[in-house]
Design a protein around this motif. Structure first.
Motif, PDB file in Angstrom:
ATOM      1  N   TYR A  35       0.829  -1.200   0.000  1.00  0.00           N
ATOM      2  CA  TYR A  35       0.000   0.000   0.000  1.00  0.00           C
ATOM      3  C   TYR A  35       0.865   1.253   0.000  1.00  0.00           C
ATOM      4  O   TYR A  35       0.592   2.217  -0.730  1.00  0.00           O
ATOM      5  N   MET A  67      -5.055  -5.089  -4.307  1.00  0.00           N
ATOM      6  CA  MET A  67      -4.614  -3.924  -3.548  1.00  0.00           C
ATOM      7  C   MET A  67      -4.820  -2.626  -4.320  1.00  0.00           C
ATOM      8  O   MET A  67      -5.128  -1.585  -3.731  1.00  0.00           O
ATOM      9  N   LEU A 124      -6.883   0.570  -3.042  1.00  0.00           N
ATOM     10  CA  LEU A 124      -6.373   1.940  -3.096  1.00  0.00           C
ATOM     11  C   LEU A 124      -7.359   2.852  -3.813  1.00  0.00           C
ATOM     12  O   LEU A 124      -7.653   3.968  -3.347  1.00  0.00           O
TER      13      LEU A 124
END
Length: 278
Positions: free
Chosen positions: A59, A87, A91
């Motif tokens: 991240y 991921m 985000l």
């Protein structure tokens, strides 16, 4: 006010303890805006804290790439693995909804021995504390379960899992009769990885479990919500801790049953927040 303690526990590996813990904690934190803490005491795997470390590492790199001009959509196109793809979706959602790493619920790693020494009856800054305990049943585990307001016992429709989870419920019953577990502890079973064509089998199991506890004051029953077998494409996402999964994957039976389960647990636990165990 003291936190409400929830443990998802059984001795059988692969029943979904850590997955269920994660999706419930994520839903309560990111959708219901509850103050949530997850304590990972599943020694030696520590799967939830390991997942959180991997998430944060990637991240942070993704955030730096956005600061240099990359959009979350472009990063998704560049992803090489399902984890990276998932991921980048996290985000994107978090950027759109102004969710920062400061909003992520904390995940603390602890041993069962250390955990026994924590005074959970004290006032804390959390509404819910989830305990991810190891797959054993010893005095350390029983002491922790005795502090919980709710113990969730996952069942799957696999015969071996049914046998192990049923045996686990009988061990809980023995502990209650011996006085090492409080009769006021709420114990609920839940179906995980559920397939609809097991309805008759599931009903028989539910009736059997209920009959074991019929002669004592502790009501033990199955929750109404049944976590469906995950929809295609959902498996790679369901264990991430930095976003509520039902929001990230809209629709689908699995996402819908996660919401049903979480809301059912809220109804069970909200009264406990005013009636804490000693």
């Amino acid at each position: 006010m003291p936190a409400t303690l929830i443990a998802v526990h059984t001795m059988k590996g692969g029943s979904g303890k850590s997955t269920i813990t994660t999706i419930l904690a994520s839903y309560l934190r990111y959708v219901k805006q509850k103050r949530v803490l997850v304590v990972d005491a599943d020694d030696p795997q520590y799967s939830i804290s390991g997942i959180r470390e991997n998430e944060l590492s990637l991240y942070e790199r993704l955030i730096k790439l956005t600061e240099s001009g990359h959009t979350p959509k472009a990063l998704g196109a560049m992803a090489n693995t399902p984890f990276e793809k998932a991921m980048t979706e996290r985000l994107r959602f978090n950027v759109e909804h102004q969710i920062s790493p400061a909003d992520f619920y904390p995940v603390l790693r602890a041993s069962a021995t250390t955990l026994r020494q924590v005074d959970f009856s004290a006032d804390v800054d959390f509404d819910y504390v989830f305990l991810d305990l190891g797959g054993v049943y010893d005095t350390h585990i029983v002491d922790m379960l005795a502090k919980c307001h709710l113990v969730l016992v996952p069942f799957t429709t696999q015969n071996i899992d049914i046998r192990h989870s049923t045996d686990y419920c009988l061990m809980l019953l023995d502990s209650i009769n011996e006085g090492s577990l409080r009769q006021t502890t709420q114990i609920r079973c839940l179906w995980n990885k559920y397939k609809f064509f097991y309805d008759k089998k599931a009903q028989l199991i539910e009736e059997t479990i209920g009959s074991y506890f019929a002669e004592i004051d502790t009501p033990v029953a199955f929750l109404k919500a049944r976590l469906q077998d995950a929809d295609s494409g959902f498996d790679q996402n369901k264990m991430l801790t930095t976003l509520s999964n039902p929001v990230a994957v809209e629709g689908g039976k699995y996402a819908n049953t996660v919401v049903e389960l979480a809301n059912e647990i809220l109804v069970l636990c909200e009264p406990a927040m005013t009636t804490q165990p000693a």
